[in-house]
Design a protein around this motif. Structure first.
Motif, PDB file in Angstrom:
ATOM      1  N   UNK A 164     101.559   4.976  -7.145  1.00  0.00           N
ATOM      2  CA  UNK A 164     103.013   4.948  -7.283  1.00  0.00           C
ATOM      3  C   UNK A 164     103.456   3.511  -7.534  1.00  0.00           C
ATOM      4  N   UNK A 165     104.438   3.348  -8.399  1.00  0.00           N
ATOM      5  CA  UNK A 165     104.883   2.023  -8.792  1.00  0.00           C
ATOM      6  C   UNK A 165     106.403   1.998  -8.923  1.00  0.00           C
ATOM      7  N   UNK A 166     107.018   0.955  -8.344  1.00  0.00           N
ATOM      8  CA  UNK A 166     108.463   0.749  -8.439  1.00  0.00           C
ATOM      9  C   UNK A 166     108.707  -0.643  -8.986  1.00  0.00           C
ATOM     10  N   UNK A 167     109.523  -0.752 -10.035  1.00  0.00           N
ATOM     11  CA  UNK A 167     109.861  -2.035 -10.637  1.00  0.00           C
ATOM     12  C   UNK A 167     111.379  -2.137 -10.778  1.00  0.00           C
ATOM     13  N   UNK A 168     111.905  -3.294 -10.432  1.00  0.00           N
ATOM     14  CA  UNK A 168     113.341  -3.522 -10.573  1.00  0.00           C
ATOM     15  C   UNK A 168     113.564  -5.001 -10.874  1.00  0.00           C
ATOM     16  N   UNK A 184     115.846 -14.742 -14.558  1.00  0.00           N
ATOM     17  CA  UNK A 184     115.193 -13.441 -14.344  1.00  0.00           C
ATOM     18  C   UNK A 184     114.746 -13.367 -12.891  1.00  0.00           C
ATOM     19  N   UNK A 185     115.059 -12.263 -12.230  1.00  0.00           N
ATOM     20  CA  UNK A 185     114.649 -12.063 -10.838  1.00  0.00           C
ATOM     21  C   UNK A 185     114.356 -10.588 -10.626  1.00  0.00           C
ATOM     22  N   UNK A 186     113.345 -10.311  -9.794  1.00  0.00           N
ATOM     23  CA  UNK A 186     113.011  -8.923  -9.545  1.00  0.00           C
ATOM     24  C   UNK A 186     111.810  -8.782  -8.635  1.00  0.00           C
ATOM     25  N   UNK A 187     111.307  -7.544  -8.570  1.00  0.00           N
ATOM     26  CA  UNK A 187     110.165  -7.263  -7.714  1.00  0.00           C
ATOM     27  C   UNK A 187     109.415  -6.052  -8.263  1.00  0.00           C
ATOM     28  N   UNK A 188     108.153  -5.932  -7.847  1.00  0.00           N
ATOM     29  CA  UNK A 188     107.348  -4.748  -8.125  1.00  0.00           C
ATOM     30  C   UNK A 188     106.631  -4.352  -6.832  1.00  0.00           C
ATOM     31  N   UNK A 189     106.537  -3.058  -6.593  1.00  0.00           N
ATOM     32  CA  UNK A 189     105.814  -2.514  -5.446  1.00  0.00           C
ATOM     33  C   UNK A 189     104.786  -1.512  -5.963  1.00  0.00           C
ATOM     34  N   UNK A 190     103.539  -1.636  -5.491  1.00  0.00           N
ATOM     35  CA  UNK A 190     102.466  -0.747  -5.923  1.00  0.00           C
ATOM     36  C   UNK A 190     101.783  -0.137  -4.705  1.00  0.00           C
ATOM     37  N   UNK A 231      98.176  -1.752  -1.100  1.00  0.00           N
ATOM     38  CA  UNK A 231      99.629  -1.921  -1.228  1.00  0.00           C
ATOM     39  C   UNK A 231      99.889  -3.351  -1.685  1.00  0.00           C
ATOM     40  N   UNK A 232     100.544  -3.518  -2.818  1.00  0.00           N
ATOM     41  CA  UNK A 232     100.849  -4.836  -3.365  1.00  0.00           C
ATOM     42  C   UNK A 232     102.356  -4.993  -3.529  1.00  0.00           C
ATOM     43  N   UNK A 254     108.655 -18.831 -10.090  1.00  0.00           N
ATOM     44  CA  UNK A 254     108.072 -18.782  -8.756  1.00  0.00           C
ATOM     45  C   UNK A 254     107.778 -17.327  -8.423  1.00  0.00           C
ATOM     46  N   UNK A 255     106.556 -17.058  -7.956  1.00  0.00           N
ATOM     47  CA  UNK A 255     106.124 -15.706  -7.614  1.00  0.00           C
ATOM     48  C   UNK A 255     105.560 -15.696  -6.206  1.00  0.00           C
ATOM     49  N   UNK A 256     105.924 -14.684  -5.446  1.00  0.00           N
ATOM     50  CA  UNK A 256     105.347 -14.471  -4.118  1.00  0.00           C
ATOM     51  C   UNK A 256     104.606 -13.146  -4.136  1.00  0.00           C
ATOM     52  N   UNK A 257     103.300 -13.197  -3.863  1.00  0.00           N
ATOM     53  CA  UNK A 257     102.436 -12.018  -3.923  1.00  0.00           C
ATOM     54  C   UNK A 257     101.911 -11.705  -2.537  1.00  0.00           C
ATOM     55  N   UNK A 258     102.080 -10.463  -2.107  1.00  0.00           N
ATOM     56  CA  UNK A 258     101.550 -10.003  -0.822  1.00  0.00           C
ATOM     57  C   UNK A 258     100.674  -8.786  -1.071  1.00  0.00           C
ATOM     58  N   UNK A 259      99.514  -8.742  -0.424  1.00  0.00           N
ATOM     59  CA  UNK A 259      98.570  -7.646  -0.633  1.00  0.00           C
ATOM     60  C   UNK A 259      98.085  -7.137   0.713  1.00  0.00           C
TER      61      UNK A 259
END
Length: 415
Positions: A164-168, A184-190, A231-232, A254-259
């Motif tokens: 499942x993937x959510x992008x905004x 540009x600003x946003x997030x993705x959830x996987x 979960x990313x 700037x990107x913040x990545x959590x896994x």
């Protein structure tokens, strides 16, 4: 013999123009595929490193070792949705929700019994009719004549996969007297969940000269049963400034990545969590591009990237990240109204958390307390030149030259 490929693909799509500035799109993708595990053609065991490989004498080119009923299979359902909207004259938005469900099975099959040679540890070449000891002085032992009966072993894997993937994200554009700002600003959830099982599935031996097909595998008990969940989360912001009548471009992001990764072994009773790893990292990159003239520009960029990796010796609760940094400077020149382009670039790249053989373990008599692999960094630097010229409407000439140096932290050349 016993080879085929069957596939079915269905791809309907719906597009709805909700308003002049907003649009909704939905897609469905169905894929069904089936094919036996083709093993290739039997090769004559006298084929070695230094001669020509030939097929086994007397065997038709259509002869195979697999059974028709032993197929690899995949059934996939994928849903993709997207909503784009202009919230104001300066602000636009994109929202995407995607899902994937797949079931796959893989019948693997291996053959043995026709081995008539070994690799010489001293030369690296394959030699026919002998077997070599793997310890000094690497003595050879004659092998019995090869058989034309192939033993067939294998395993059956099947996997259920959910994703499942959510992008905004949002884009804000603002124009000032001599500056155009784009934010540009946003997030993705996987979220991904994979359930995999395996069991041995040997088959009766097959005489390659007089094959009798139709055998079914002897399925053994389940010997692998694990569930992997990943979960990313990715949050990002990027800024671009166009200045001096689009002669100067400034970019930064700037990107913040959590896994998080969790693996459960269900073969045990009760089930055992083999690892549960979490980690996060921040990544910053920036670049500058200047157009000295309409046909000549220069640029500089400093970028970073990161990906989670498992490192031997780290706690089962921690993620390590393989991080790369690249610095690049270059120029670009155009002529003949843009039909001829020449670009030159110099780059310097470094990447950490790579594994490679430990030099201290080479030739060591007792390696019980010496790690066979260590973790370190690689560096690469060099330059490249690219050229292209459109000679006419039908012919374009293209050329490039590059030179680079690739070393690990000990200065050893890498290939």
């Amino acid at each position: 013999d016993n080879t085929f490929v069957k596939s079915t693909v269905i791809m309907p799509m719906l597009s709805w123009q909700i308003s002049p500035t907003s649009k909704f799109t939905a897609k469905y993708f169905y894929y069904n595929w089936e094919s036996p595990p083709f093993l290739g053609y039997p090769i004559d065991p006298v084929s070695t490193t230094t001669n020509k490989a030939v097929m086994l004498a007397g065997v038709p080119r259509t002869r195979t070792l697999q059974e028709k009923s032993m197929a690899r299979y995949e059934d996939r359902h994928q849903f993709l949705t997207s909503l784009t909207a202009e919230l104001s004259p300066n602000l636009s938005m994109r929202l995407a929700v995607n899902a994937l469900y797949a079931y796959a099975s893989n019948q693997q099959i291996l053959n043995s019994g026709n081995r008539y040679g070994d690799r010489n540890p001293l030369t690296g070449n394959w030699e026919t009719g002998v077997s070599f000891s793997q310890t000094a002085p690497f003595e050879s032992t004659p092998l019995p004549p090869p058989t034309r009966v192939f033993n067939r072993t294998g395993s059956l894997d099947w996997t259920n996969y959910h994703y499942y993937n959510l992008q905004n994200d949002y884009v804000y554009i603002r124009e000032f007297d001599s500056v155009v700002s784009t934010t540009l600003a946003g997030f993705t959830l996987d979220y991904a969940n994979q359930k995999q099982k395996r069991r041995n599935s040997p088959l009766p031996a097959l005489d390659i000269d007089n094959p009798i097909y139709g055998a079914s595998p002897d399925l053994g008990p389940i010997n692998y049963n694990q569930v992997l969940t990943n979960v990313n989360s990715n949050f990002f912001v990027a800024q671009q400034l166009k200045m001096l009548n689009e002669r100067l471009f400034l970019n930064a992001n700037l990107t913040w990545l959590a896994v998080e990764s969790d693996n459960v072994n269900r073969l045990e009773d009760p089930a055992v969590t083999t690892f549960n790893r979490t980690g996060n990292v921040s990544i910053f990159s920036w670049s500058v591009l200047g157009k000295i003239r309409d046909d000549f520009s220069v640029y500089f960029s400093a970028s970073r990237n990161a990906a989670p990796v498992f490192l031997v010796g780290t706690p089962p609760s921690d993620f390590s990240f393989r991080e790369g940094e690249q610095t690049e400077i270059g120029l670009r020149w155009q002529a003949n109204e843009g039909r001829t382009v020449v670009s030159v670039a110099y780059y310097d790249i470094s990447v950490n958390n790579f594994s490679f053989p430990n030099p201290a373990a080479v030739g060591a008599g007792n390696v019980a307390n010496i790690p066979l692999f260590i973790f370190g960094s690689y560096t690469s630097e060099g330059f490249e030149v690219e050229f292209s010229s459109e000679l006419n409407n039908r012919l374009t000439m293209i050329g490039n030259y590059s030179q680079s140096k690739y070393r690990n932290q000990f200065g050893v050349r890498q290939r």
